[in-house]
Scaffold this motif. Structure first.
Motif, PDB file in Angstrom:
ATOM      1  N   PHE A   1       1.013  -0.856  -0.010  1.00  0.00           N
ATOM      2  CA  PHE A   1       0.245   0.012   0.158  1.00  0.00           C
ATOM      3  C   PHE A   1       1.093   1.589  -0.129  1.00  0.00           C
ATOM      4  O   PHE A   1       2.101   1.103   0.214  1.00  0.00           O
ATOM      5  CB  PHE A   1      -1.142  -0.221   1.482  1.00  0.00           C
ATOM      6  N   ALA A   2       0.196   2.483  -0.268  1.00  0.00           N
ATOM      7  CA  ALA A   2       1.422   3.722  -0.325  1.00  0.00           C
ATOM      8  C   ALA A   2       2.000   4.020   1.189  1.00  0.00           C
ATOM      9  O   ALA A   2       1.261   3.987   2.103  1.00  0.00           O
ATOM     10  CB  ALA A   2      -0.142   5.269  -0.868  1.00  0.00           C
ATOM     11  N   GLU A   3       2.827   4.745   0.678  1.00  0.00           N
ATOM     12  CA  GLU A   3       3.469   5.134   2.164  1.00  0.00           C
ATOM     13  C   GLU A   3       2.808   6.575   2.449  1.00  0.00           C
ATOM     14  O   GLU A   3       3.019   6.789   1.365  1.00  0.00           O
ATOM     15  CB  GLU A   3       5.376   4.976   2.133  1.00  0.00           C
ATOM     16  N   PRO A   4       3.375   6.608   3.906  1.00  0.00           N
ATOM     17  CA  PRO A   4       2.236   8.329   3.895  1.00  0.00           C
ATOM     18  C   PRO A   4       3.502   9.844   3.363  1.00  0.00           C
ATOM     19  O   PRO A   4       2.898  10.632   2.740  1.00  0.00           O
ATOM     20  CB  PRO A   4       2.197   8.564   5.171  1.00  0.00           C
ATOM     21  N   GLY A   5       4.633   9.260   3.486  1.00  0.00           N
ATOM     22  CA  GLY A   5       5.641  10.299   3.261  1.00  0.00           C
ATOM     23  C   GLY A   5       5.059  11.669   3.881  1.00  0.00           C
ATOM     24  O   GLY A   5       5.236  11.163   5.054  1.00  0.00           O
ATOM     25  N   ILE A   6       5.367  12.538   3.095  1.00  0.00           N
ATOM     26  CA  ILE A   6       5.155  14.045   3.620  1.00  0.00           C
ATOM     27  C   ILE A   6       3.987  14.344   5.038  1.00  0.00           C
ATOM     28  O   ILE A   6       3.644  13.761   3.799  1.00  0.00           O
ATOM     29  CB  ILE A   6       5.825  15.652   2.931  1.00  0.00           C
TER      30      ILE A   6
ATOM     31  N   LYS B   1       3.657  18.832  -1.361  1.00  0.00           N
ATOM     32  CA  LYS B   1       3.134  17.917  -1.895  1.00  0.00           C
ATOM     33  C   LYS B   1       1.728  17.953  -2.554  1.00  0.00           C
ATOM     34  O   LYS B   1       1.530  16.912  -3.761  1.00  0.00           O
ATOM     35  CB  LYS B   1       2.956  16.424  -0.465  1.00  0.00           C
ATOM     36  N   LYS B   2       0.829  18.321  -2.082  1.00  0.00           N
ATOM     37  CA  LYS B   2      -0.467  19.202  -2.872  1.00  0.00           C
ATOM     38  C   LYS B   2      -0.156  19.458  -3.695  1.00  0.00           C
ATOM     39  O   LYS B   2      -0.514  19.555  -4.697  1.00  0.00           O
ATOM     40  CB  LYS B   2      -0.951  19.827  -1.509  1.00  0.00           C
TER      41      LYS B   2
ATOM     42  N   PHE C   1      -4.369   9.246  -5.034  1.00  0.00           N
ATOM     43  CA  PHE C   1      -4.263   9.854  -3.783  1.00  0.00           C
ATOM     44  C   PHE C   1      -5.357   9.750  -2.611  1.00  0.00           C
ATOM     45  O   PHE C   1      -5.026   9.982  -1.733  1.00  0.00           O
ATOM     46  CB  PHE C   1      -5.267  11.457  -4.248  1.00  0.00           C
ATOM     47  N   ALA C   2      -6.342   9.175  -3.331  1.00  0.00           N
ATOM     48  CA  ALA C   2      -7.059   8.515  -2.009  1.00  0.00           C
ATOM     49  C   ALA C   2      -6.131   6.949  -0.829  1.00  0.00           C
ATOM     50  O   ALA C   2      -6.062   7.938   0.170  1.00  0.00           O
ATOM     51  CB  ALA C   2      -7.778   8.137  -2.772  1.00  0.00           C
ATOM     52  N   GLN C   3      -5.018   6.789  -1.480  1.00  0.00           N
ATOM     53  CA  GLN C   3      -4.640   6.033  -1.093  1.00  0.00           C
ATOM     54  C   GLN C   3      -3.445   6.733  -0.057  1.00  0.00           C
ATOM     55  O   GLN C   3      -2.796   6.264   0.884  1.00  0.00           O
ATOM     56  CB  GLN C   3      -3.304   4.616  -1.930  1.00  0.00           C
ATOM     57  N   THR C   4      -3.065   7.498  -0.818  1.00  0.00           N
ATOM     58  CA  THR C   4      -1.806   8.279   0.314  1.00  0.00           C
ATOM     59  C   THR C   4      -2.268   9.112   1.321  1.00  0.00           C
ATOM     60  O   THR C   4      -2.068   9.102   2.481  1.00  0.00           O
ATOM     61  CB  THR C   4      -1.227   9.146  -0.810  1.00  0.00           C
ATOM     62  N   ARG C   5      -3.786  10.172   0.746  1.00  0.00           N
ATOM     63  CA  ARG C   5      -4.585   9.842   2.242  1.00  0.00           C
ATOM     64  C   ARG C   5      -5.046   8.904   3.257  1.00  0.00           C
ATOM     65  O   ARG C   5      -4.319   9.615   4.693  1.00  0.00           O
ATOM     66  CB  ARG C   5      -5.676  10.499   1.819  1.00  0.00           C
ATOM     67  N   LEU C   6      -5.204   8.219   2.563  1.00  0.00           N
ATOM     68  CA  LEU C   6      -5.295   6.646   4.264  1.00  0.00           C
ATOM     69  C   LEU C   6      -3.506   6.276   5.326  1.00  0.00           C
ATOM     70  O   LEU C   6      -4.629   6.261   5.905  1.00  0.00           O
ATOM     71  CB  LEU C   6      -5.638   5.232   2.885  1.00  0.00           C
ATOM     72  N   ALA C   7      -2.593   6.115   4.127  1.00  0.00           N
ATOM     73  CA  ALA C   7      -1.461   5.685   4.742  1.00  0.00           C
ATOM     74  C   ALA C   7      -1.057   7.451   5.207  1.00  0.00           C
ATOM     75  O   ALA C   7      -0.822   6.928   6.678  1.00  0.00           O
ATOM     76  CB  ALA C   7      -0.536   5.770   3.689  1.00  0.00           C
ATOM     77  N   GLU C   8      -1.553   8.511   5.090  1.00  0.00           N
ATOM     78  CA  GLU C   8      -1.692   8.928   6.223  1.00  0.00           C
ATOM     79  C   GLU C   8      -2.296   9.592   7.237  1.00  0.00           C
ATOM     80  O   GLU C   8      -2.057   9.908   8.747  1.00  0.00           O
ATOM     81  CB  GLU C   8      -1.722  10.759   5.120  1.00  0.00           C
ATOM     82  N   THR C   9      -3.607   8.839   7.244  1.00  0.00           N
ATOM     83  CA  THR C   9      -4.465   8.873   8.425  1.00  0.00           C
ATOM     84  C   THR C   9      -4.023   8.228   9.931  1.00  0.00           C
ATOM     85  O   THR C   9      -4.191   8.483  10.408  1.00  0.00           O
ATOM     86  CB  THR C   9      -6.139   7.927   7.400  1.00  0.00           C
ATOM     87  N   LYS C  10      -4.116   7.006   8.226  1.00  0.00           N
ATOM     88  CA  LYS C  10      -3.017   6.042   9.836  1.00  0.00           C
ATOM     89  C   LYS C  10      -2.075   5.753  10.249  1.00  0.00           C
ATOM     90  O   LYS C  10      -1.968   6.432  11.448  1.00  0.00           O
ATOM     91  CB  LYS C  10      -3.145   4.002   8.451  1.00  0.00           C
ATOM     92  N   GLN C  11      -1.149   7.019  10.032  1.00  0.00           N
ATOM     93  CA  GLN C  11       0.212   6.961  10.596  1.00  0.00           C
ATOM     94  C   GLN C  11      -0.034   8.262  11.134  1.00  0.00           C
ATOM     95  O   GLN C  11       0.275   8.139  12.570  1.00  0.00           O
ATOM     96  CB  GLN C  11       1.595   8.304   9.408  1.00  0.00           C
ATOM     97  N   LEU C  12      -0.573   9.225  11.034  1.00  0.00           N
ATOM     98  CA  LEU C  12      -1.320   9.861  11.925  1.00  0.00           C
ATOM     99  C   LEU C  12      -2.265   9.194  12.994  1.00  0.00           C
ATOM    100  O   LEU C  12      -1.732   9.591  14.840  1.00  0.00           O
ATOM    101  CB  LEU C  12      -2.190  11.088  11.936  1.00  0.00           C
TER     102      LEU C  12
END
Length: 205
Positions: free
Chosen positions: A1-6, A16-17, A40-51
């Motif tokens: 799955f996508a990495e969250p990155g910044i 990033k945006k 982009f949805a995958q990226t937002r999901l990865a961000e959500t998980k990390q946060l």
């Protein structure tokens, strides 16, 4: 799955945006735009998980809402078709949304109460869009969504049970380590007493 990155709490997140917006501006055709919004949805999901993992509640809630937005934009760019490209897009979308549902099911159990409504909404949206892509009848969509929700609830229970087992195992291992430490201390004390007794005896001799 996508990495969250910044992450959204970084001062560099706007770059990033900006990059995403530039890519979107130079993407033509509804299917290509749909794919990009799924990415982009995958990226937002990865961000959500990390946060959530970092206990950044407000930013996690915002990322979950952004996930919803991207899923909606991806769906709005779908055009019904029968070609191989459309079939591939449907398969890719189903895979993304299926994984999203699984990830969100795990994330919501760890999320703070303040972030749970947004993540719950993201989870439901992910389930609904997955079904709407291949099902036109609205009543059938509702039935299938309810079935998927029951599967997710079952998965949540399994996750909770697994976490409880892991917690019990950790406690058991800790108790075992504590017992071993206590035994070691007793052994050292015993050896110390024996050494002291031997020294006293040698002094008497």
């Amino acid at each position: 799955f996508a990495e969250p990155g910044i992450l959204p709490d970084s001062p560099l997140y706007f770059l990033k945006k900006l990059n995403e917006n530039i890519r979107l501006a130079f993407t033509f055709g509804q299917e290509d735009k749909a794919r990009l919004h799924l990415e982009f949805a995958q990226t937002r999901l990865a961000e959500t998980k990390q946060l959530v993992d970092e206990n950044k509640t407000e930013k996690a809630r915002e990322a979950a809402e952004e996930f919803n937005l991207e899923i909606g934009l991806a769906a709005s760019n779908f055009t019904k078709g029968t070609g191989s490209n459309f079939s591939a897009l449907v398969n890719d979308s189903n895979n993304v949304l299926e994984k999203s549902s699984l990830v969100l099911s795990v994330v919501i159990e760890k999320a703070p109460e303040e972030a749970k409504p947004a993540i719950e909404k993201a989870l439901n949206n992910s389930l609904e869009k997955k079904i709407e892509i291949t099902t036109e009848d609205k009543e059938e969509v509702k039935i299938k969504v309810e079935k998927e929700k029951k599967k997710i609830e079952k998965l949540k229970k399994e996750i909770k049970e697994k976490e409880k087992k892991e917690e019990r195992k950790k406690e058991k291992d800790k108790d075992k380590d504590d017992d071993n430490d206590e035994d070691n201390k007793k052994e050292e004390k015993k050896k110390g007493s024996q050494s002291s007794s031997k020294k006293d005896k040698d002094d008497d001799d």
